[in-house]
Design a protein around this motif. Structure first.
Motif, mmCIF file in Angstrom:
data_model
loop_
_atom_site.group_PDB
_atom_site.id
_atom_site.type_symbol
_atom_site.label_atom_id
_atom_site.label_comp_id
_atom_site.label_asym_id
_atom_site.label_seq_id
_atom_site.Cartn_x
_atom_site.Cartn_y
_atom_site.Cartn_z
ATOM 1 N N LEU A 18 18.177 29.049 43.346
ATOM 2 C CA LEU A 18 18.506 28.468 44.647
ATOM 3 C C LEU A 18 20.019 28.358 44.666
ATOM 4 C CD1 LEU A 18 15.554 27.446 43.946
ATOM 5 C CD2 LEU A 18 15.982 25.742 45.679
ATOM 6 N N MET A 19 20.667 29.142 45.553
ATOM 7 C CA MET A 19 22.124 29.240 45.486
ATOM 8 C C MET A 19 22.775 28.989 46.839
ATOM 9 S SD MET A 19 24.503 32.131 43.701
ATOM 10 C CE MET A 19 23.307 33.398 43.952
ATOM 11 N N ASP A 20 23.840 28.196 46.795
ATOM 12 C CA ASP A 20 24.651 27.921 47.967
ATOM 13 C C ASP A 20 25.502 29.143 48.290
ATOM 14 O OD1 ASP A 20 25.860 26.504 50.042
ATOM 15 O OD2 ASP A 20 27.265 25.468 48.731
ATOM 16 N N MET A 21 25.697 29.401 49.566
ATOM 17 C CA MET A 21 26.519 30.535 49.996
ATOM 18 C C MET A 21 28.007 30.232 49.838
ATOM 19 S SD MET A 21 26.603 33.592 51.474
ATOM 20 C CE MET A 21 25.126 33.859 52.413
ATOM 21 N N LYS A 22 28.428 29.039 50.268
ATOM 22 C CA LYS A 22 29.855 28.683 50.265
ATOM 23 C C LYS A 22 30.170 27.838 49.039
ATOM 24 C CE LYS A 22 31.830 29.576 54.414
ATOM 25 N NZ LYS A 22 33.058 30.231 54.639
ATOM 26 N N MET A 23 30.931 28.416 48.119
ATOM 27 C CA MET A 23 31.387 27.689 46.936
ATOM 28 C C MET A 23 32.821 28.109 46.664
ATOM 29 S SD MET A 23 28.124 27.990 44.332
ATOM 30 C CE MET A 23 28.009 29.785 44.387
ATOM 31 N N MET B 94 18.859 31.743 49.217
ATOM 32 C CA MET B 94 20.241 31.429 49.554
ATOM 33 C C MET B 94 20.243 30.241 50.512
ATOM 34 S SD MET B 94 23.288 32.553 48.734
ATOM 35 C CE MET B 94 23.208 34.275 48.277
ATOM 36 N N MET B 95 21.144 29.292 50.260
ATOM 37 C CA MET B 95 21.264 28.102 51.110
ATOM 38 C C MET B 95 22.654 28.101 51.740
ATOM 39 S SD MET B 95 19.568 25.315 48.498
ATOM 40 C CE MET B 95 20.876 25.528 47.310
ATOM 41 N N THR B 96 22.703 27.743 53.024
ATOM 42 C CA THR B 96 24.007 27.708 53.680
ATOM 43 C C THR B 96 24.033 26.718 54.834
ATOM 44 O OG1 THR B 96 25.740 29.026 54.727
ATOM 45 C CG2 THR B 96 23.472 29.643 55.232
ATOM 46 N N ALA B 97 25.168 26.096 55.014
ATOM 47 C CA ALA B 97 25.380 25.210 56.159
ATOM 48 C C ALA B 97 26.029 25.988 57.289
ATOM 49 C CB ALA B 97 26.270 24.036 55.755
ATOM 50 N N ASP C 79 26.460 32.233 59.227
ATOM 51 C CA ASP C 79 27.234 33.469 59.210
ATOM 52 C C ASP C 79 26.286 34.664 59.085
ATOM 53 O OD1 ASP C 79 28.838 35.656 58.660
ATOM 54 O OD2 ASP C 79 30.226 34.519 57.412
ATOM 55 N N ILE C 80 26.003 35.307 60.210
ATOM 56 C CA ILE C 80 25.036 36.396 60.262
ATOM 57 C C ILE C 80 25.427 37.552 59.348
ATOM 58 C CG2 ILE C 80 23.907 38.079 61.781
ATOM 59 C CD1 ILE C 80 23.104 35.130 62.259
ATOM 60 N N GLN C 81 26.697 37.926 59.336
ATOM 61 C CA GLN C 81 27.131 39.053 58.510
ATOM 62 C C GLN C 81 26.850 38.781 57.028
ATOM 63 O OE1 GLN C 81 31.213 40.235 59.017
ATOM 64 N NE2 GLN C 81 31.182 41.585 57.254
ATOM 65 N N ASN C 82 27.191 37.574 56.559
ATOM 66 C CA ASN C 82 26.931 37.241 55.156
ATOM 67 C C ASN C 82 25.437 37.194 54.869
ATOM 68 O OD1 ASN C 82 29.583 37.131 54.350
ATOM 69 N ND2 ASN C 82 29.779 34.949 54.667
ATOM 70 N N MET C 83 24.643 36.712 55.823
ATOM 71 C CA MET C 83 23.193 36.676 55.615
ATOM 72 C C MET C 83 22.632 38.091 55.518
ATOM 73 S SD MET C 83 21.787 33.859 55.107
ATOM 74 C CE MET C 83 23.126 33.021 54.315
ATOM 75 N N GLU C 84 23.156 39.004 56.318
ATOM 76 C CA GLU C 84 22.706 40.396 56.241
ATOM 77 C C GLU C 84 23.067 40.998 54.884
ATOM 78 O OE1 GLU C 84 20.652 42.009 58.282
ATOM 79 O OE2 GLU C 84 20.572 40.101 59.350
ATOM 80 N N GLN C 85 24.266 40.696 54.400
ATOM 81 C CA GLN C 85 24.667 41.170 53.064
ATOM 82 C C GLN C 85 23.736 40.598 52.004
ATOM 83 O OE1 GLN C 85 29.112 40.364 53.236
ATOM 84 N NE2 GLN C 85 28.936 41.738 51.484
ATOM 85 N N GLY D 141 18.802 41.522 48.335
ATOM 86 C CA GLY D 141 17.440 41.185 47.917
ATOM 87 C C GLY D 141 17.098 39.715 47.842
ATOM 88 N N ILE D 142 17.708 38.864 48.669
ATOM 89 C CA ILE D 142 17.261 37.471 48.652
ATOM 90 C C ILE D 142 15.856 37.408 49.249
ATOM 91 C CG2 ILE D 142 19.585 36.510 48.779
ATOM 92 C CD1 ILE D 142 18.911 35.758 51.748
#
Length: 120
Positions: free
Chosen positions: A50-55, A78-81, A84-90, A95-96
């Motif tokens: 379980l990983m945060d996107m912004k660190m 992936m966890m994010t506050a 950001d669609i582009q980062n989610m697509e990446q 393979g998330i």
């Protein structure tokens, strides 16, 4: 039970998830950043991350790319506050299994983890 690696720069989030999944009888380790996550990934061998996107430093995507270079199979949520669609697509391309918005519903996250672990 499963091995779960929690990667988040916020101590409160790490502790909450650590306690939650320990309560569910899983083996849990915590990392505050991408460098710690990679070190623990190799020594702990998690079934699910379980990983945060912004660190700070190495963000979640950069960490995920390095993890995927080592292992294409490990499950990742992936966890994010930030929506950001582009980062989610990446992240999806890497393979998330899914992503959770922050703040997340702990009960929903727990159910997703249970469902995912049944398939791993």
């Amino acid at each position: 039970m499963a091995r779960i690696l929690i990667v988040d720069d916020q101590l409160g989030v790490r502790r909450l998830l650590f306690e939650t999944f320990r309560e569910d009888q899983h083996e849990v380790e915590m990392a505050a950043n991408g460098v710690e996550a990679l070190r623990l990934f190799e020594s702990f061998g998690p079934d699910l991350i379980l990983m945060d996107m912004k660190m700070p430093g190495m963000n979640g995507l950069e960490t995920l790319e390095k993890i995927r270079a080592l292992n294409r199979q490990v499950g990742v949520i992936m966890m994010t506050a930030y929506g950001d669609i582009q980062n989610m697509e990446q992240a999806k391309d890497l393979g998330i299994l899914c992503y959770m918005g922050k703040p997340f519903d702990l009960f929903e996250l727990r159910e997703r983890v249970r469902a995912i672990l049944k398939t791993i």
